[in-house]
Scaffold this active site. Structure first.
Site, PDB file in Angstrom:
ATOM      1  N   GLU A  62      -1.564  -5.441   8.681  1.00 42.45           N
ATOM      2  CA  GLU A  62      -0.982  -5.005   9.657  1.00 42.45           C
ATOM      3  C   GLU A  62      -1.405  -5.116  11.001  1.00 42.45           C
ATOM      4  O   GLU A  62      -2.775  -4.786  11.218  1.00 42.45           O
ATOM      5  CB  GLU A  62      -0.680  -3.297   9.626  1.00 42.45           C
ATOM      6  CG  GLU A  62       0.375  -3.197   8.174  1.00 42.45           C
ATOM      7  CD  GLU A  62       0.505  -1.570   8.023  1.00 42.45           C
ATOM      8  OE1 GLU A  62       0.059  -0.916   8.743  1.00 42.45           O
ATOM      9  OE2 GLU A  62       1.102  -1.292   6.750  1.00 42.45           O
ATOM     10  N   ASP A 122      -0.984  -6.034  -0.097  1.00 44.57           N
ATOM     11  CA  ASP A 122      -1.179  -5.488   1.066  1.00 44.57           C
ATOM     12  C   ASP A 122      -2.928  -5.112   1.047  1.00 44.57           C
ATOM     13  O   ASP A 122      -3.303  -4.705   0.114  1.00 44.57           O
ATOM     14  CB  ASP A 122      -0.586  -3.909   1.194  1.00 44.57           C
ATOM     15  CG  ASP A 122       0.673  -4.082   2.176  1.00 44.57           C
ATOM     16  OD1 ASP A 122       0.798  -4.945   2.877  1.00 44.57           O
ATOM     17  OD2 ASP A 122       1.406  -3.207   1.923  1.00 44.57           O
ATOM     18  N   LYS A 149      -1.229  -9.271   2.953  1.00 43.91           N
ATOM     19  CA  LYS A 149      -0.422  -9.047   4.313  1.00 43.91           C
ATOM     20  C   LYS A 149      -1.392  -8.127   5.038  1.00 43.91           C
ATOM     21  O   LYS A 149      -2.198  -7.159   4.214  1.00 43.91           O
ATOM     22  CB  LYS A 149       0.619  -8.273   3.975  1.00 43.91           C
ATOM     23  CG  LYS A 149       1.620  -7.629   4.834  1.00 43.91           C
ATOM     24  CD  LYS A 149       2.837  -7.373   4.726  1.00 43.91           C
ATOM     25  CE  LYS A 149       3.171  -6.007   3.848  1.00 43.91           C
ATOM     26  NZ  LYS A 149       2.591  -4.992   4.751  1.00 43.91           N
ATOM     27  N   GLU A 166       9.127  -4.130  10.990  1.00 44.83           N
ATOM     28  CA  GLU A 166       9.614  -2.945  10.464  1.00 44.83           C
ATOM     29  C   GLU A 166       9.937  -1.952  11.310  1.00 44.83           C
ATOM     30  O   GLU A 166       9.175  -1.794  12.359  1.00 44.83           O
ATOM     31  CB  GLU A 166       8.463  -2.319   9.681  1.00 44.83           C
ATOM     32  CG  GLU A 166       8.803  -0.970   9.138  1.00 44.83           C
ATOM     33  CD  GLU A 166       7.756  -0.267   8.036  1.00 44.83           C
ATOM     34  OE1 GLU A 166       6.819  -1.133   7.594  1.00 44.83           O
ATOM     35  OE2 GLU A 166       8.018   0.802   7.485  1.00 44.83           O
ATOM     36  N   ASP A 207       0.892  -1.319  -0.222  1.00 45.63           N
ATOM     37  CA  ASP A 207       0.112  -0.018  -0.053  1.00 45.63           C
ATOM     38  C   ASP A 207       0.933   1.209   0.074  1.00 45.63           C
ATOM     39  O   ASP A 207       0.341   2.170  -0.142  1.00 45.63           O
ATOM     40  CB  ASP A 207      -1.060  -0.023   1.258  1.00 45.63           C
ATOM     41  CG  ASP A 207      -0.312  -0.026   2.438  1.00 45.63           C
ATOM     42  OD1 ASP A 207       0.905  -0.306   2.710  1.00 45.63           O
ATOM     43  OD2 ASP A 207      -1.046   0.091   3.507  1.00 45.63           O
ATOM     44  N   SER A 208       2.113   1.138   0.083  1.00 41.57           N
ATOM     45  CA  SER A 208       3.143   2.209  -0.004  1.00 41.57           C
ATOM     46  C   SER A 208       3.025   2.794  -1.463  1.00 41.57           C
ATOM     47  O   SER A 208       3.691   3.880  -1.917  1.00 41.57           O
ATOM     48  CB  SER A 208       4.531   1.896   0.032  1.00 41.57           C
ATOM     49  OG  SER A 208       4.850   0.813  -0.678  1.00 41.57           O
TER      50      SER A 208
END
Ligand code: KIV
Length: 273
Positions: A116, A85, A114, A183, A46-47
């Site tokens: 978070e 993501d 993925k 991270e 999602d970056s």
């Protein structure tokens, strides 16, 4: 057949496996070049929100937008495993909605998803796994928590915070994730979590001992104008190469040297008479 989630799951360095190499990818050429470079995993991160779309954080992409990028990456037919993501708010409302969103990413071409967060994600991880979709965890500096964290800050710096991260990692492993991104934590935290887990860890700013490393494609290639984080190693200056090439093209157009005779079609005789 691309590298599978179970294959990644088995890649623990302490059992003799080589480190997992992951890089982000957001489009077909990026995925194709990265795959040719021999990476194990492509993360449609999602970056994309801040790296490609110009936002200041990752909170501004939807499932539909992520699917659009996953389709492009998947079109490269990489040997690498594609993990997508789950964007912010796609797994926070209900397990049902989370499963539907994870499935959309899989149908777009991802091999796993993925998400978070730590212990709080146990149930949603189980729900997505129940739909037979492999899930990767992500703890430490979780960029979707930027507002809650008050910025992009190194995590796990106190004993209590480090213990909480360890607890998060163990809960996610118990829930069934096949691997986990860690991270921006002190290296000792990356090392200890990696030692405590049977699933592989993939670090980004988590020191040298994790089972793999991930970097953002544009950071690695010198394609961003943001100040690189401490953990970034830039391997090329593609941004400069692009500017130099485009400026040469502009100059050739302006001085009349482009196009040359070899760059135009032949005039048919009939049109010359
Ligand atoms: O979206 C992303 O690029 C990521 C990496 C920082 C791991 O989640």
């Amino acid at each position: 057949m691309s590298i599978s989630a179970p294959e990644i799951r088995s890649r623990k360095r302490r059992n003799g496996a080589s480190p997992i190499v992951m890089v982000t990818a957001y489009d077909e050429p990026g995925a194709r070049y990265a795959d040719a470079g021999g990476v194990d995993m492509l993360l449609v991160g999602d970056s994309v929100a801040n790296v490609v779309l110009g936002h200041t954080d990752t909170l501004h992409v939807s499932v539909e937008e992520m699917c659009h990028h996953v389709r492009a990456v998947s079109a490269a037919k990489p040997n690498a495993h594609i993990v997508a993501d789950m964007p912010w708010m796609s797994y926070h409302i209900s397990d049902r909605e989370s499963v539907r969103n994870a499935a959309a990413l899989i149908r777009a071409g991802a091999h796993s998803v993925k998400l978070e967060g730590g212990s709080v994600r146990r149930d949603v991880v189980r729900a997505v796994l129940d739909a037979e979709i492999p899930v990767m965890g992500h703890i430490g500096l979780t960029p979707q928590s930027v507002l809650a964290f008050g910025g992009f800050k190194v995590q796990g710096k106190t004993l209590d915070a480090a213990k909480l991260l360890m607890e998060d990692a163990l809960v996610l492993q118990e829930a069934g994730v096949f691997s986990m991104v860690i991270e921006a934590v002190p290296p000792i935290v990356g090392t200890q979590i990696t030692q405590a887990l049977d699933v592989p860890t993939i670090g980004i700013g988590a020191g040298p001992d994790t089972d793999g490393q991930v970097l953002v494609f544009h950071d690695l290639l010198g394609l961003t104008n943001r100040k690189p984080a401490k953990f970034v190693r830039q391997y090329a200056d593609i941004g400069k190469a692009i500017t130099d090439a485009v400026s040469q093209y502009a100059s050739d157009v302006r001085n009349g040297s482009f196009p040359s005779e070899s760059e135009v079609y032949a005039n048919p005789d009939e049109l010359l008479n």
